[in-house]
Design an enzyme around this catalytic site. Sequence first.
Site, PDB file in Angstrom:
ATOM      1  N   HIS A 171     -21.563 -14.706   3.126  1.00  0.00           N
ATOM      2  CA  HIS A 171     -22.018 -16.312   3.313  1.00  0.00           C
ATOM      3  C   HIS A 171     -21.372 -17.450   1.701  1.00  0.00           C
ATOM      4  CE1 HIS A 171     -23.958 -15.614  -0.645  1.00  0.00           C
ATOM      5  NE2 HIS A 171     -24.695 -14.363   0.321  1.00  0.00           N
ATOM      6  N   HIS A 227      -5.331 -12.319   3.876  1.00  0.00           N
ATOM      7  CA  HIS A 227      -5.166 -11.253   4.715  1.00  0.00           C
ATOM      8  C   HIS A 227      -6.214 -10.697   3.771  1.00  0.00           C
ATOM      9  CE1 HIS A 227      -3.639  -7.499   7.020  1.00  0.00           C
ATOM     10  NE2 HIS A 227      -4.256  -7.814   7.166  1.00  0.00           N
TER      11      HIS A 227
HETATM   12  C1  LIG Z   1      -1.706  -1.243  -4.009  1.00  0.00           C
HETATM   13  C2  LIG Z   1      -0.547  -1.294  -3.164  1.00  0.00           C
HETATM   14  C3  LIG Z   1       0.125  -2.516  -2.744  1.00  0.00           C
HETATM   15  C4  LIG Z   1       0.459  -0.521  -3.571  1.00  0.00           C
HETATM   16  O1  LIG Z   1       1.434  -0.472  -3.061  1.00  0.00           O
HETATM   17  P1  LIG Z   1       2.871   0.005  -4.020  1.00  0.00           P
HETATM   18  O2  LIG Z   1       3.251  -1.563  -4.784  1.00  0.00           O
HETATM   19  O3  LIG Z   1       3.735   0.473  -2.995  1.00  0.00           O
HETATM   20  O4  LIG Z   1       2.799   1.063  -5.135  1.00  0.00           O
HETATM   21  P2  LIG Z   1       3.337   2.731  -4.789  1.00  0.00           P
HETATM   22  O5  LIG Z   1       2.622   3.188  -3.425  1.00  0.00           O
HETATM   23  O6  LIG Z   1       3.884   2.696  -5.573  1.00  0.00           O
HETATM   24  O7  LIG Z   1       1.961   3.372  -5.626  1.00  0.00           O
HETATM   25  C5  LIG Z   1       1.914   2.965  -6.917  1.00  0.00           C
HETATM   26  C6  LIG Z   1       0.604   3.696  -7.424  1.00  0.00           C
HETATM   27  O8  LIG Z   1      -0.211   3.605  -7.567  1.00  0.00           O
HETATM   28  C7  LIG Z   1      -1.111   4.669  -6.746  1.00  0.00           C
HETATM   29  N1  LIG Z   1      -1.918   3.972  -5.792  1.00  0.00           N
HETATM   30  C8  LIG Z   1      -1.704   3.270  -4.563  1.00  0.00           C
HETATM   31  N2  LIG Z   1      -2.175   2.239  -3.489  1.00  0.00           N
HETATM   32  C9  LIG Z   1      -3.676   2.795  -4.130  1.00  0.00           C
HETATM   33  C10 LIG Z   1      -4.716   2.456  -4.171  1.00  0.00           C
HETATM   34  N3  LIG Z   1      -5.345   2.131  -3.459  1.00  0.00           N
HETATM   35  N4  LIG Z   1      -5.780   3.111  -4.939  1.00  0.00           N
HETATM   36  C11 LIG Z   1      -5.195   3.380  -5.893  1.00  0.00           C
HETATM   37  N5  LIG Z   1      -3.665   4.379  -6.067  1.00  0.00           N
HETATM   38  C12 LIG Z   1      -3.159   3.197  -5.440  1.00  0.00           C
HETATM   39  C13 LIG Z   1      -0.314   5.341  -6.310  1.00  0.00           C
HETATM   40  O9  LIG Z   1      -0.676   6.566  -5.782  1.00  0.00           O
HETATM   41  C14 LIG Z   1       1.076   5.826  -7.216  1.00  0.00           C
HETATM   42  O10 LIG Z   1       0.161   6.358  -8.065  1.00  0.00           O
HETATM   43  P3  LIG Z   1       1.228   7.445  -9.076  1.00  0.00           P
HETATM   44  O11 LIG Z   1       2.060   6.651  -9.469  1.00  0.00           O
HETATM   45  O12 LIG Z   1       0.426   7.698 -10.451  1.00  0.00           O
HETATM   46  O13 LIG Z   1       2.124   8.009  -7.939  1.00  0.00           O
HETATM   47  C15 LIG Z   1      -0.782   0.074  -1.278  1.00  0.00           C
HETATM   48  O14 LIG Z   1      -0.696   1.588  -1.632  1.00  0.00           O
HETATM   49  C16 LIG Z   1      -1.813  -0.929  -0.640  1.00  0.00           C
HETATM   50  O15 LIG Z   1      -3.719  -0.476  -0.694  1.00  0.00           O
HETATM   51  N6  LIG Z   1      -1.691  -1.262   0.019  1.00  0.00           N
HETATM   52  C17 LIG Z   1      -2.799  -2.311   0.649  1.00  0.00           C
HETATM   53  C18 LIG Z   1      -2.718  -1.192   2.445  1.00  0.00           C
HETATM   54  C19 LIG Z   1      -3.741  -1.847   3.515  1.00  0.00           C
HETATM   55  O16 LIG Z   1      -4.803  -2.002   2.670  1.00  0.00           O
HETATM   56  N7  LIG Z   1      -3.202  -1.292   4.576  1.00  0.00           N
HETATM   57  C20 LIG Z   1      -3.644  -2.525   5.748  1.00  0.00           C
HETATM   58  C21 LIG Z   1      -3.343  -3.180   6.481  1.00  0.00           C
HETATM   59  S1  LIG Z   1      -3.918  -3.829   7.695  1.00  0.00           S
END
Ligand SMILES: CC(C)(COP(=O)(O)OP(=O)(O)OC[C@H]1O[C@@H](n2cnc3c(N)ncnc32)[C@H](O)[C@@H]1OP(=O)(O)O)[C@@H](O)C(=O)NCCC(=O)NCCS
Length: 209
Positions: free
Chosen positions: A134, A143
């Site tokens: 709400h 998104h």
């Molecule tokens: C947060 C996010 C955007 C970061 O992506 P990125 O910029 O490519 O980051 P990386 O994969 O290079 O990760 C960087 C660091 O953050 C950590 N990390 C990434 N996502 C994380 C998350 N959701 N929670 C905790 N830690 C996370 C990685 O493990 C990595 O740690 P390290 O450096 O110690 O190895 C991505 O991981 C994410 O969660 N995206 C959302 C995905 C989603 O919801 N998809 C559904 C679509 S419908």
Amino acid sequence: MRLAVLGASGHGKVVADAAELAGWAEVVFFDDAWPERKRNGPWQVIGNTAALTADAGSFDGVVVAIGNNRIRQAKQAELAEAEVRLVSIIHPAAVVSKYAAVGIGSVVFANAVINACASVGAGCIVNTGAVVEHDCVLGDFAHISPNAVLAGGVKVGSLVWVGGGAAVRQLIEVHEGAVVGMGAVVTRDVPPGVVVAGSPARVLKPGSN
Ligand SMILES: CC(C)(COP(=O)(O)OP(=O)(O)OC[C@H]1O[C@@H](n2cnc3c(N)ncnc32)[C@H](O)[C@@H]1OP(=O)(O)O)[C@@H](O)C(=O)NCCC(=O)NCCS
């Protein structure tokens, strides 16, 4: 009723499926990878953006199905400029309060809930099982990924991406262009453009969206 979907992606498949369940008799795709790309699962890809704008009159509705917020925004703006009939798609198994508003070009998938007095902007994705409680306000082209939960009165800026399973505490503000990582628990306001993740959520990156 003929629907054109721009963006022959996996996300597009979910949009097309929801649209059929919502009563659209015929759904076809357009994508700039056409003519190389001619199918998207069970659906046909019949042209690119230029073909769609040229033939828009033969469709009862057009929706953009591109997961990237900025590209979706650009494509929806291009279609609006061409005066195509943009529509929203709401899966029949989504629950949208009659006291909530959903903007043009937005899609709301199965098991999503948008509760009373929430407002969803234009071109948003409220993905499978997401909860927009709400009084939440979502800016344009945001998104909310599957199973993410926005508690009451949360404000989400335009172009924000809230990752799957994330939870945002009530009355928090997630500012424009920020990204909330999968599974994050957001307990403080999120500045514009930054990427936060973890529980409690901390800044992971100063900004990439
Ligand atoms: C947060 C996010 C955007 C970061 O992506 P990125 O910029 O490519 O980051 P990386 O994969 O290079 O990760 C960087 C660091 O953050 C950590 N990390 C990434 N996502 C994380 C998350 N959701 N929670 C905790 N830690 C996370 C990685 O493990 C990595 O740690 P390290 O450096 O110690 O190895 C991505 O991981 C994410 O969660 N995206 C959302 C995905 C989603 O919801 N998809 C559904 C679509 S419908």
